[in-house]
Design a protein around this motif. Structure first.
Motif, short mmCIF file in Angstrom:
data_model
loop_
_atom_site.label_atom_id
_atom_site.label_comp_id
_atom_site.label_asym_id
_atom_site.label_seq_id
_atom_site.Cartn_x
_atom_site.Cartn_y
_atom_site.Cartn_z
N ALA A 87 -28.08 67.76 66.62
CA ALA A 87 -26.65 67.62 66.31
C ALA A 87 -26.38 68.04 64.87
O ALA A 87 -25.37 68.72 64.58
CB ALA A 87 -26.19 66.20 66.55
N SER A 88 -27.26 67.65 63.96
CA SER A 88 -27.10 68.03 62.57
C SER A 88 -27.23 69.54 62.39
O SER A 88 -26.47 70.15 61.62
CB SER A 88 -28.15 67.31 61.72
OG SER A 88 -28.06 67.68 60.37
N LEU A 89 -28.18 70.14 63.11
CA LEU A 89 -28.37 71.59 63.02
C LEU A 89 -27.16 72.33 63.59
O LEU A 89 -26.71 73.33 63.01
CB LEU A 89 -29.64 71.99 63.77
CG LEU A 89 -30.08 73.45 63.65
CD1 LEU A 89 -30.38 73.81 62.20
CD2 LEU A 89 -31.30 73.71 64.53
N ILE A 90 -26.63 71.85 64.70
CA ILE A 90 -25.45 72.47 65.30
C ILE A 90 -24.27 72.43 64.32
O ILE A 90 -23.53 73.40 64.15
CB ILE A 90 -25.09 71.77 66.62
CG1 ILE A 90 -26.15 72.07 67.69
CG2 ILE A 90 -23.71 72.19 67.12
CD1 ILE A 90 -26.07 71.18 68.91
N LYS A 91 -24.11 71.31 63.67
CA LYS A 91 -22.99 71.11 62.74
C LYS A 91 -23.16 71.90 61.44
O LYS A 91 -22.18 72.23 60.77
CB LYS A 91 -22.85 69.62 62.42
CG LYS A 91 -21.64 69.26 61.59
CD LYS A 91 -21.56 67.75 61.37
CE LYS A 91 -20.37 67.37 60.52
NZ LYS A 91 -20.30 65.89 60.30
N SER A 92 -24.40 72.23 61.08
CA SER A 92 -24.71 72.82 59.78
C SER A 92 -24.13 74.22 59.58
O SER A 92 -23.96 74.66 58.44
CB SER A 92 -26.23 72.89 59.59
OG SER A 92 -26.80 73.88 60.45
N HIS A 99 -21.34 78.72 65.96
CA HIS A 99 -20.16 78.76 65.11
C HIS A 99 -18.89 78.53 65.94
O HIS A 99 -18.71 79.15 66.99
CB HIS A 99 -20.06 80.11 64.39
CG HIS A 99 -21.08 80.29 63.31
ND1 HIS A 99 -21.19 81.44 62.56
CD2 HIS A 99 -22.03 79.44 62.82
CE1 HIS A 99 -22.17 81.31 61.69
NE2 HIS A 99 -22.69 80.11 61.83
N GLY A 100 -18.05 77.67 65.47
CA GLY A 100 -16.80 77.37 66.17
C GLY A 100 -16.92 76.30 67.22
O GLY A 100 -15.91 75.89 67.80
N PHE A 101 -18.14 75.82 67.48
CA PHE A 101 -18.35 74.78 68.48
C PHE A 101 -18.62 73.44 67.81
O PHE A 101 -19.18 73.37 66.71
CB PHE A 101 -19.55 75.13 69.37
CG PHE A 101 -19.29 76.21 70.38
CD1 PHE A 101 -18.81 75.91 71.65
CD2 PHE A 101 -19.52 77.54 70.05
CE1 PHE A 101 -18.58 76.91 72.58
CE2 PHE A 101 -19.28 78.55 70.96
CZ PHE A 101 -18.82 78.24 72.24
N ALA A 102 -18.25 72.38 68.50
CA ALA A 102 -18.55 71.01 68.07
C ALA A 102 -19.05 70.22 69.27
O ALA A 102 -18.78 70.58 70.42
CB ALA A 102 -17.30 70.35 67.48
#
Length: 232
Positions: A87-92, A99-102
């Motif tokens: 989750a941290s990597l996705i948000k980083s 990119h553009g996703f949450a």
């Protein structure tokens, strides 16, 4: 990610798949090992292990395993941390495909599986399955280190999701900062390896990112680099 209150122990044996016997200050203690892999290159009697006191009173194991020593580095071997690390990597913003996703939902029910993440952008949704990789041979990270029917099913589900309008990704968290490449481990599990290659060819993103595990007063797990894929 920071993991507090680590303790040092010495690995003794693995009585069963999810239990490790550890010498802690001269006493034999049992620790829960939350990693189904074989871990043959790490589970060597006398090897150093990081553990922490477990929560809960009804457990048979007094500790949880965090990491094992490999040469001059620590290797995270606890899948309970994978979701938060991913989750941290996705948000980083480090990975272009995200990119553009949450994160919209964790443990998302899809088909016969629970996929680790459902991500959403303004116009699309993406399924993301996360796999932890601990086996590094020279500069090549290899997954899996034991046959995985469940892993193959996840990959096949992600491929089928493409025809339903989802984007799909497999994210490999490689716990070894010396890894420079990633490859499916065809010698260990050819069926998973072929399924992953077929899914990739259909449009599933296959992403591998390496991490280092640093011991200070706490355990710090931090990203190092995205590593390229090698197909067998």
């Amino acid at each position: 990610m920071i993991i507090d209150n680590p303790l040092m122990g010495i690995y003794l044996e693995r009585p069963n798949r999810f239990t490790m016997a550890v010498d802690v200050g001269g006493e034999r203690k049992l620790a829960h090992l939350k990693d189904p892999g074989r871990l043959k290159e790490l589970l060597i009697p006398g090897n150093e292990v990081l553990i922490r006191k477990a929560a809960g009173k009804e457990r048979k194991t007094e500790f949880d395993v965090i990491a094992l020593r490999r040469g001059d580095e620590w290797v995270l071997v606890n899948s309970g941390f994978h979701s938060d690390i991913a989750a941290s990597l996705i948000k980083s913003g480090l990975i272009e495909e995200f990119h553009g996703f949450a994160v919209k939902k964790r443990e998302y029910r899809f088909g016969r599986s629970r996929i680790d993440f459902l991500l959403a952008s303004e116009s699309e949704e993406m399924l993301v399955e996360v796999k932890g990789c601990t086996l590094v041979n020279g500069e090549v990270a290899l997954f899996p280190d034991a046959p995985t029917l469940r892993g193959r099913r996840h990959v096949e589900e992600l491929a089928s999701a493409l025809s339903m309008g989802y984007n799909s990704s497999v994210l490999f968290l490689v716990f070894g900062e010396n890894a420079r490449f990633f490859s499916p481990n065809i010698e260990m599990d050819p069926e998973f390896s072929y399924a992953l290659k077929e899914a990739h060819d259909k449009g599933v993103n296959v992403i591998a990112y390496s991490f280092r595990t640093v011991l200070d007063c706490s355990v710090l797990v931090e990203p190092v680099r995205r590593i390229p894929l090698i197909w067998p």
